[in-house]
Motif scaffolding. Sequence first.
Motif, PDB file in Angstrom:
ATOM      1  N   ALA A  35     -38.044  88.155 -28.149  1.00 43.71           N
ATOM      2  CA  ALA A  35     -38.215  86.743 -27.789  1.00 43.71           C
ATOM      3  C   ALA A  35     -39.383  86.129 -28.557  1.00 43.71           C
ATOM      4  N   LEU A  36     -40.444  86.915 -28.806  1.00 40.03           N
ATOM      5  CA  LEU A  36     -41.587  86.391 -29.556  1.00 40.03           C
ATOM      6  C   LEU A  36     -41.170  86.041 -30.983  1.00 40.03           C
ATOM      7  N   ARG A  37     -40.378  86.888 -31.620  1.00 37.44           N
ATOM      8  CA  ARG A  37     -39.946  86.593 -32.984  1.00 37.44           C
ATOM      9  C   ARG A  37     -39.026  85.369 -33.022  1.00 37.44           C
ATOM     10  N   ILE A  38     -38.213  85.183 -32.003  1.00 38.53           N
ATOM     11  CA  ILE A  38     -37.371  83.982 -31.928  1.00 38.53           C
ATOM     12  C   ILE A  38     -38.267  82.745 -31.807  1.00 38.53           C
ATOM     13  N   LYS A  39     -39.323  82.831 -30.972  1.00 36.03           N
ATOM     14  CA  LYS A  39     -40.265  81.710 -30.839  1.00 36.03           C
ATOM     15  C   LYS A  39     -40.955  81.421 -32.181  1.00 36.03           C
ATOM     16  N   ILE A  40     -41.319  82.463 -32.903  1.00 35.24           N
ATOM     17  CA  ILE A  40     -41.944  82.285 -34.221  1.00 35.24           C
ATOM     18  C   ILE A  40     -40.975  81.558 -35.152  1.00 35.24           C
ATOM     19  N   MET A  41     -39.715  81.954 -35.146  1.00 38.13           N
ATOM     20  CA  MET A  41     -38.717  81.308 -36.008  1.00 38.13           C
ATOM     21  C   MET A  41     -38.605  79.819 -35.674  1.00 38.13           C
ATOM     22  N   HIS A  42     -38.604  79.468 -34.392  1.00 35.14           N
ATOM     23  CA  HIS A  42     -38.531  78.061 -33.987  1.00 35.14           C
ATOM     24  C   HIS A  42     -39.801  77.302 -34.384  1.00 35.14           C
ATOM     25  N   THR A  43     -40.950  77.917 -34.182  1.00 37.95           N
ATOM     26  CA  THR A  43     -42.210  77.268 -34.538  1.00 37.95           C
ATOM     27  C   THR A  43     -42.262  76.983 -36.034  1.00 37.95           C
ATOM     28  N   LEU A  44     -41.786  77.918 -36.834  1.00 35.84           N
ATOM     29  CA  LEU A  44     -41.806  77.747 -38.287  1.00 35.84           C
ATOM     30  C   LEU A  44     -40.653  76.880 -38.787  1.00 35.84           C
ATOM     31  N   ALA A  45     -39.747  76.491 -37.915  1.00 28.35           N
ATOM     32  CA  ALA A  45     -38.681  75.550 -38.298  1.00 28.35           C
ATOM     33  C   ALA A  45     -39.202  74.120 -38.271  1.00 28.35           C
ATOM     34  N   ILE A  92     -44.782  87.976 -38.526  1.00 31.57           N
ATOM     35  CA  ILE A  92     -44.409  87.102 -39.647  1.00 31.57           C
ATOM     36  C   ILE A  92     -44.155  87.932 -40.904  1.00 31.57           C
ATOM     37  N   VAL A  93     -44.995  88.921 -41.163  1.00 33.82           N
ATOM     38  CA  VAL A  93     -44.791  89.786 -42.335  1.00 33.82           C
ATOM     39  C   VAL A  93     -43.439  90.498 -42.228  1.00 33.82           C
ATOM     40  N   LYS A  94     -43.113  91.021 -41.052  1.00 36.86           N
ATOM     41  CA  LYS A  94     -41.823  91.708 -40.857  1.00 36.86           C
ATOM     42  C   LYS A  94     -40.657  90.745 -41.080  1.00 36.86           C
ATOM     43  N   LEU A  95     -40.751  89.525 -40.534  1.00 39.58           N
ATOM     44  CA  LEU A  95     -39.683  88.536 -40.699  1.00 39.58           C
ATOM     45  C   LEU A  95     -39.551  88.103 -42.161  1.00 39.58           C
ATOM     46  N   LYS A 106     -51.241  81.530 -46.462  1.00 36.06           N
ATOM     47  CA  LYS A 106     -49.810  81.519 -46.776  1.00 36.06           C
ATOM     48  C   LYS A 106     -49.081  80.708 -45.718  1.00 36.06           C
ATOM     49  N   PHE A 107     -48.275  79.755 -46.179  1.00 34.79           N
ATOM     50  CA  PHE A 107     -47.497  78.890 -45.293  1.00 34.79           C
ATOM     51  C   PHE A 107     -46.038  79.301 -45.339  1.00 34.79           C
ATOM     52  N   TYR A 108     -45.476  79.617 -44.169  1.00 36.34           N
ATOM     53  CA  TYR A 108     -44.104  80.095 -44.065  1.00 36.34           C
ATOM     54  C   TYR A 108     -43.226  79.070 -43.373  1.00 36.34           C
ATOM     55  N   ARG A 109     -41.931  79.152 -43.657  1.00 34.85           N
ATOM     56  CA  ARG A 109     -40.934  78.312 -42.986  1.00 34.85           C
ATOM     57  C   ARG A 109     -39.723  79.203 -42.666  1.00 34.85           C
ATOM     58  N   SER A 110     -39.119  78.955 -41.506  1.00 29.97           N
ATOM     59  CA  SER A 110     -37.903  79.681 -41.097  1.00 29.97           C
ATOM     60  C   SER A 110     -36.726  79.270 -41.959  1.00 29.97           C
ATOM     61  N   LYS A 111     -35.875  80.230 -42.249  1.00 28.16           N
ATOM     62  CA  LYS A 111     -34.628  79.906 -42.943  1.00 28.16           C
ATOM     63  C   LYS A 111     -33.618  79.303 -41.972  1.00 28.16           C
ATOM     64  N   ALA A 112     -33.750  79.640 -40.687  1.00 30.60           N
ATOM     65  CA  ALA A 112     -32.811  79.155 -39.669  1.00 30.60           C
ATOM     66  C   ALA A 112     -33.354  79.474 -38.282  1.00 30.60           C
ATOM     67  N   THR A 113     -32.715  78.893 -37.281  1.00 28.56           N
ATOM     68  CA  THR A 113     -33.015  79.265 -35.891  1.00 28.56           C
ATOM     69  C   THR A 113     -31.750  79.717 -35.168  1.00 28.56           C
ATOM     70  N   TRP A 114     -30.604  79.609 -35.836  1.00 26.16           N
ATOM     71  CA  TRP A 114     -29.335  80.106 -35.299  1.00 26.16           C
ATOM     72  C   TRP A 114     -28.751  81.091 -36.294  1.00 26.16           C
ATOM     73  N   SER A 168     -32.054  76.251 -27.611  1.00 28.38           N
ATOM     74  CA  SER A 168     -33.194  76.125 -28.532  1.00 28.38           C
ATOM     75  C   SER A 168     -34.424  75.572 -27.839  1.00 28.38           C
ATOM     76  N   SER A 169     -34.223  74.627 -26.937  1.00 26.35           N
ATOM     77  CA  SER A 169     -35.373  74.045 -26.242  1.00 26.35           C
ATOM     78  C   SER A 169     -36.117  75.103 -25.441  1.00 26.35           C
ATOM     79  N   TRP A 170     -35.400  76.072 -24.880  1.00 23.04           N
ATOM     80  CA  TRP A 170     -36.041  77.150 -24.124  1.00 23.04           C
ATOM     81  C   TRP A 170     -36.569  78.239 -25.041  1.00 23.04           C
ATOM     82  N   GLU A 171     -35.850  78.548 -26.122  1.00 23.34           N
ATOM     83  CA  GLU A 171     -36.326  79.569 -27.060  1.00 23.34           C
ATOM     84  C   GLU A 171     -37.664  79.178 -27.675  1.00 23.34           C
ATOM     85  N   SER A 172     -37.877  77.905 -27.910  1.00 25.97           N
ATOM     86  CA  SER A 172     -39.069  77.450 -28.617  1.00 25.97           C
ATOM     87  C   SER A 172     -40.247  77.143 -27.693  1.00 25.97           C
TER      88      SER A 172
END
Length: 165
Positions: free
Chosen positions: A23-33, A57-60, A80-88, A131-135
Amino acid sequence: MSDVQNEQPFQISPEQSKLLESALRIKIMHTLAEEPLTSKQVAEKLGKTPGNIHYHIVKLYEGGLLDLVRTEASGGIIQKFYRSKATWFRSENFSGYQFRPEDKVEHFVTRLTLSSAELKAFQQEMMKFISSWESRVTEGDEYGIDVVIGRLQSNENCIEPEVIP
């Protein structure tokens, strides 16, 4: 912010799906989206330690789920600034959860009649809601959510009225 309503699921490998079993990695993906951020900025938004977030973040990133957007030098430190490739995501590895009876919290079942356009709208609303709950920044135990939408056979859609003589 990523437009969840128009986002198509990102095809991922079984190895990448393993990276998202948190769940933490999913939250990270949403935050970086929402915008490109550093590990420290993500940690501040999620109320976590920078070291913990940096590790994830390094693992993702190594797993191909994040893009490195830019680097900036600040006081002798490279940020280093990262961005998610997707959230779904879509993976052949996603098969649903097998909950033990004592771990089941709720099981919803229903039927809807939907046109193609209504089905698409329903899917978009579900994605937006989840998504609203994941983030959100939340605490507590981790729960699995398994939503399946499937077309029913036509004979299951209609219940013949009972004829009373």
